[in-house]
Enzyme design. Structure first.
Site, PDB file in Angstrom:
ATOM      1  N   ASP A  98       0.875  -1.171   0.000  1.00  0.00           N
ATOM      2  CA  ASP A  98       0.000   0.000   0.000  1.00  0.00           C
ATOM      3  C   ASP A  98       0.912   1.220   0.000  1.00  0.00           C
ATOM      4  O   ASP A  98       1.902   1.265   0.745  1.00  0.00           O
ATOM      5  CB  ASP A  98      -0.865   0.033   1.261  1.00  0.00           C
ATOM      6  CG  ASP A  98      -2.001  -0.981   1.238  1.00  0.00           C
ATOM      7  OD1 ASP A  98      -2.042  -1.812   0.322  1.00  0.00           O
ATOM      8  OD2 ASP A  98      -2.834  -0.942   2.164  1.00  0.00           O
ATOM      9  N   HIS A 154       4.919  -7.352  -0.466  1.00  0.00           N
ATOM     10  CA  HIS A 154       4.652  -8.626  -1.128  1.00  0.00           C
ATOM     11  C   HIS A 154       5.375  -8.734  -2.463  1.00  0.00           C
ATOM     12  O   HIS A 154       5.862  -7.745  -3.012  1.00  0.00           O
ATOM     13  CB  HIS A 154       3.140  -8.774  -1.343  1.00  0.00           C
ATOM     14  CG  HIS A 154       2.343  -8.755  -0.080  1.00  0.00           C
ATOM     15  ND1 HIS A 154       1.647  -9.854   0.387  1.00  0.00           N
ATOM     16  CD2 HIS A 154       2.114  -7.759   0.826  1.00  0.00           C
ATOM     17  CE1 HIS A 154       1.040  -9.542   1.520  1.00  0.00           C
ATOM     18  NE2 HIS A 154       1.309  -8.275   1.806  1.00  0.00           N
ATOM     19  N   SER A 256       7.654   3.309   5.464  1.00  0.00           N
ATOM     20  CA  SER A 256       8.738   4.056   4.848  1.00  0.00           C
ATOM     21  C   SER A 256       8.537   4.126   3.351  1.00  0.00           C
ATOM     22  O   SER A 256       7.510   4.602   2.890  1.00  0.00           O
ATOM     23  CB  SER A 256      10.095   3.444   5.198  1.00  0.00           C
ATOM     24  OG  SER A 256      11.132   4.310   4.828  1.00  0.00           O
TER      25      SER A 256
END
Length: 292
Positions: A98, A154, A256
């Site tokens: 995200d 991922h 981050s």
């Protein structure tokens, strides 16, 4: 005006934001927060999360669980099954996390940009001349995770990770304010370079998770070490870790940036632009059709 909106109004001022997040003992506070966030005490946990939510938009509606033993457990939360559907189109590489899409575009020789008009060198980012040459005139996209986002990342495609290079460094904030003020910021901060070969096609994609203030710790499932400020080697870690598209690779302790590096021919998918929010599993880059 609520306390939260007042805090937001103050911290959105560039000078104040930069002062509060950079002109502080960054590494000391990063280590302290790393320790404090793992305290498993109900009161400490509740107060810490409440304070965190004053400064960040935190959505726990898609979290696998909503009761946590520590602030760290909340930061590194898993999601409900199916919360991030993964695009299975073989012609696209999906977002590994995200994020908010930051600077992106063609790599000019071996020069990238962290913000408009502020360049940095690819070989200084990855500290590997051979790998840097592979992305000459290639493509890059910067993915910025805010502190309230889902912090796990991922596999962007079916792939095998064959090497991780850990680079110790500083812990500057990596928000837009700092990126406009500190040249070569991504090359100064602690980071890891994940060398990833896609299957099929054998495209060499690099994922570069970059740490920041309060978040200098990266956990990778396929390594038995935690990469953080006190880690001192080895610098290059060979491995052979296969993943399917969407499989979890690891997580940041808080949040981050991940920089995605791709060879010439990759392009950002249509309808995506700088400042857009993207979720893990949604289409990010189009693969070169002639090499599929």
């Amino acid at each position: 005006m609520t306390l939260r909106s007042l805090i937001a109004q103050i911290t959105q001022q560039d000078d104040v934001n930069f002062l509060l997040t950079n002109r502080i003992p960054r590494q000391f506070l990063t280590r302290f927060v790393g320790w404090f966030s793992q305290i498993e005490h109900p009161l400490v946990c509740r107060l810490s999360i409440a304070l965190w939510r004053l400064f960040a938009q935190v959505d726990l509606s898609d979290a696998k669980k909503t009761k946590f033993r520590s602030m760290h457990e909340c930061f590194t939360r898993e999601l409900k099954e199916g919360a991030r559907p993964v695009d299975d189109d073989p012609g696209v590489l999906v977002s590994p996390c995200d994020a908010i899409i930051g600077a992106h575009g063609d790599i000019e020789g071996t020069t990238l940009f962290q913000a408009k008009g502020i360049p940095y060198a690819l070989n200084e980012l990855v500290c590997d001349g051979e790998l840097a040459s592979h992305y000459r005139n290639g493509y890059y996209v910067t993915l910025r995770l805010t502190s309230g986002m889902y912090h796990r990342f991922h596999a962007p495609y079916d792939c095998e990770i064959d090497q991780v290079t850990y680079i110790s460094g500083d812990t500057w904030n990596v928000n837009p304010v700092a990126l406009r003020r500190i040249p070569g910021l991504f090359c100064k901060n602690e980071r890891a370079v994940l060398r990833t070969r896609l299957s099929p096609g054998n495209h060499l994609i690099a994922l570069v998770p970059v740490a920041a203030v309060l978040v200098a710790s990266i956990r990778l499932h396929f390594l038995d070490v935690l990469l953080h400020l006190k880690y001192r080697g080895p610098n290059v870690i060979p491995c052979k870790a296969p993943f399917r598209k969407g499989d979890e690779l690891g997580w940041f302790q808080h949040g981050s940036t991940i920089i995605v590096l791709a060879p010439n021919g990759f392009k950002l998918c249509p309808q995506l632009e700088q400042g857009a929010v993207i979720r893990m599993g949604r289409r990010l880059l189009m693969l070169p059709l002639w090499k599929l």
